[in-house]
Design an enzyme around this catalytic site. Sequence first.
Site, PDB file in Angstrom:
ATOM      1  CE  LYS A  15       0.854  64.599  81.492  1.00 56.22           C
ATOM      2  NZ  LYS A  15       1.817  63.626  80.934  1.00 56.22           N
ATOM      3  NE  ARG A  90      -0.103  60.236  86.366  1.00 57.84           N
ATOM      4  CZ  ARG A  90       0.756  61.240  86.159  1.00 57.84           C
ATOM      5  NH1 ARG A  90       0.487  62.452  86.542  1.00 57.84           N
ATOM      6  NH2 ARG A  90       1.899  61.003  85.547  1.00 57.84           N
ATOM      7  NE  ARG A 129      10.757  63.797  82.252  1.00 62.41           N
ATOM      8  CZ  ARG A 129       9.462  63.554  82.500  1.00 62.41           C
ATOM      9  NH1 ARG A 129       8.519  64.365  82.059  1.00 62.41           N
ATOM     10  NH2 ARG A 129       9.123  62.482  83.176  1.00 62.41           N
ATOM     11  NE  ARG A 162      10.330  62.657  86.898  1.00 61.87           N
ATOM     12  CZ  ARG A 162       9.098  62.849  86.434  1.00 61.87           C
ATOM     13  NH1 ARG A 162       8.765  64.016  85.882  1.00 61.87           N
ATOM     14  NH2 ARG A 162       8.199  61.909  86.517  1.00 61.87           N
ATOM     15  NE  ARG A 173       6.719  57.787  84.938  1.00 60.59           N
ATOM     16  CZ  ARG A 173       7.651  58.563  84.381  1.00 60.59           C
ATOM     17  NH1 ARG A 173       8.893  58.139  84.285  1.00 60.59           N
ATOM     18  NH2 ARG A 173       7.336  59.734  83.925  1.00 60.59           N
TER      19      ARG A 173
HETATM   20  P1  ADP Z   1       5.064  62.469  83.936  1.00 57.95           P
HETATM   21  O1  ADP Z   1       6.027  63.568  83.660  1.00 57.95           O
HETATM   22  O2  ADP Z   1       5.490  61.151  83.485  1.00 57.95           O
HETATM   23  O3  ADP Z   1       3.670  62.780  83.433  1.00 57.95           O
HETATM   24  P2  ADP Z   1       4.574  63.211  86.694  1.00 57.95           P
HETATM   25  O4  ADP Z   1       5.658  64.112  87.117  1.00 57.95           O
HETATM   26  O5  ADP Z   1       3.265  63.826  86.334  1.00 57.95           O
HETATM   27  O6  ADP Z   1       5.078  62.293  85.522  1.00 57.95           O
HETATM   28  O7  ADP Z   1       4.307  62.136  87.814  1.00 57.95           O
HETATM   29  C1  ADP Z   1       5.355  61.393  88.407  1.00 57.95           C
HETATM   30  C2  ADP Z   1       4.750  60.367  89.364  1.00 57.95           C
HETATM   31  O8  ADP Z   1       4.039  61.038  90.412  1.00 57.95           O
HETATM   32  C3  ADP Z   1       3.737  59.411  88.754  1.00 57.95           C
HETATM   33  O9  ADP Z   1       4.343  58.294  88.129  1.00 57.95           O
HETATM   34  C4  ADP Z   1       2.929  59.015  90.005  1.00 57.95           C
HETATM   35  O10 ADP Z   1       3.637  58.086  90.806  1.00 57.95           O
HETATM   36  C5  ADP Z   1       2.870  60.311  90.793  1.00 57.95           C
HETATM   37  N1  ADP Z   1       1.679  61.112  90.425  1.00 57.95           N
HETATM   38  C6  ADP Z   1       1.654  62.310  89.778  1.00 57.95           C
HETATM   39  N2  ADP Z   1       0.394  62.742  89.613  1.00 57.95           N
HETATM   40  C7  ADP Z   1      -0.417  61.792  90.169  1.00 57.95           C
HETATM   41  C8  ADP Z   1      -1.817  61.658  90.306  1.00 57.95           C
HETATM   42  N3  ADP Z   1      -2.673  62.571  89.812  1.00 57.95           N
HETATM   43  N4  ADP Z   1      -2.278  60.548  90.938  1.00 57.95           N
HETATM   44  C9  ADP Z   1      -1.456  59.628  91.446  1.00 57.95           C
HETATM   45  N5  ADP Z   1      -0.124  59.686  91.332  1.00 57.95           N
HETATM   46  C10 ADP Z   1       0.411  60.746  90.694  1.00 57.95           C
HETATM   47  P1  ADP Z   2       5.174  65.188  80.408  1.00 53.83           P
HETATM   48  O1  ADP Z   2       4.981  66.337  81.370  1.00 53.83           O
HETATM   49  O2  ADP Z   2       3.956  64.923  79.574  1.00 53.83           O
HETATM   50  O3  ADP Z   2       5.685  63.955  81.088  1.00 53.83           O
HETATM   51  P2  ADP Z   2       7.460  66.722  79.420  1.00 53.83           P
HETATM   52  O4  ADP Z   2       6.894  68.060  79.095  1.00 53.83           O
HETATM   53  O5  ADP Z   2       8.253  66.592  80.654  1.00 53.83           O
HETATM   54  O6  ADP Z   2       6.284  65.613  79.369  1.00 53.83           O
HETATM   55  O7  ADP Z   2       8.318  66.268  78.150  1.00 53.83           O
HETATM   56  C1  ADP Z   2       9.044  65.037  78.137  1.00 53.83           C
HETATM   57  C2  ADP Z   2      10.372  65.245  77.409  1.00 53.83           C
HETATM   58  O8  ADP Z   2      10.123  65.481  76.022  1.00 53.83           O
HETATM   59  C3  ADP Z   2      11.172  66.459  77.888  1.00 53.83           C
HETATM   60  O9  ADP Z   2      12.534  66.119  77.807  1.00 53.83           O
HETATM   61  C4  ADP Z   2      10.812  67.564  76.881  1.00 53.83           C
HETATM   62  O10 ADP Z   2      11.874  68.503  76.717  1.00 53.83           O
HETATM   63  C5  ADP Z   2      10.586  66.768  75.605  1.00 53.83           C
HETATM   64  N1  ADP Z   2       9.536  67.308  74.741  1.00 53.83           N
HETATM   65  C6  ADP Z   2       8.357  67.872  75.111  1.00 53.83           C
HETATM   66  N2  ADP Z   2       7.610  68.197  74.044  1.00 53.83           N
HETATM   67  C7  ADP Z   2       8.332  67.839  72.935  1.00 53.83           C
HETATM   68  C8  ADP Z   2       8.098  67.917  71.507  1.00 53.83           C
HETATM   69  N3  ADP Z   2       6.951  68.413  71.020  1.00 53.83           N
HETATM   70  N4  ADP Z   2       9.052  67.430  70.701  1.00 53.83           N
HETATM   71  C9  ADP Z   2      10.195  66.899  71.200  1.00 53.83           C
HETATM   72  N5  ADP Z   2      10.477  66.797  72.520  1.00 53.83           N
HETATM   73  C10 ADP Z   2       9.557  67.255  73.385  1.00 53.83           C
END
Ligand code: ADP
Ligand code: ADP
Length: 216
Positions: A15, A90, A129, A162, A173
């Site tokens: 995302k 979420r 990541r 992270r 998660r």
């Molecule tokens: P990911 O890259 O796995 O999608 P995020 O960076 O979006 O993770 O979120 C990291 C953490 O921040 C989540 O595991 C949660 O604890 C908190 N968080 C992020 N967005 C929300 C939300 N919309 N509601 C509640 N907690 C959130």
């Molecule tokens: P999210 O925000 O949904 O948690 P991220 O954009 O942070 O996901 O992506 C998670 C990890 O996967 C990062 O290390 C990113 O560079 C990698 N990644 C994202 N999209 C792809 C893809 N289409 N193929 C392979 N690796 C990817």
Amino acid sequence: MPTYIVLLGPPGVGKGTQAEIIAESTGLPHVSSGDLFRENIKNKTDLGKLAQSFMNKGDLVPDDVTISMIRERLSRPDCLNGALLDGFPRTVVQADSLAGLLTEFEGKVNFVPYITASETTLIERLSGRWTCKAQGHVFHEKYNPPKKPGVCDIDGSQLYQRDDDKAETVTRRIQVYFSQTAPLIAYYRALGLLSDIDGAQSIEKVTADLLAVLRN
Ligand code: ADP
Ligand code: ADP
């Protein structure tokens, strides 16, 4: 009318990566709830302290504080034409609040691309990541490596792994996603807003599919 796009999908599906790319081509700001929490943690605010205790366990931060943080962010002038939401909503409570909030801005959710991939893929992506300290740009050690290991290509800041990308927290998660966030798939599908996107493809292919959805 402003345009609001909600990127829906499990942790690690891509995302944030896609939001950065799409933000550039649409001119909409990338609003990431996770990045906003991490900024608060870095600045040692009260919200940051509260959020950290939930994030460390892989749990969601309570709805009320999350919603008021997003309300404040979407009220800023750069969101006048809309926003690209990544990681929010979420929960169903957050989705209902978002709908109410956007009517105040005379807008609504226009598109919900739902990006999916297998659990094995998610775990592999999260464990490889690397995130930039300054602005949260993301890389992957195998699939999207930085030009220079440990350094962000975009702003030159240091990359780190992270805490919540550790194996135990990742499993939690993903569980939390299935129990609390996955109901939003049916929620937005019923509103006719959802578009399915195969997130197992290359970054470029996912971007192309997303742009095709947004053009329609
Ligand atoms: P990911 O890259 O796995 O999608 P995020 O960076 O979006 O993770 O979120 C990291 C953490 O921040 C989540 O595991 C949660 O604890 C908190 N968080 C992020 N967005 C929300 C939300 N919309 N509601 C509640 N907690 C959130
Ligand atoms: P999210 O925000 O949904 O948690 P991220 O954009 O942070 O996901 O992506 C998670 C990890 O996967 C990062 O290390 C990113 O560079 C990698 N990644 C994202 N999209 C792809 C893809 N289409 N193929 C392979 N690796 C990817």
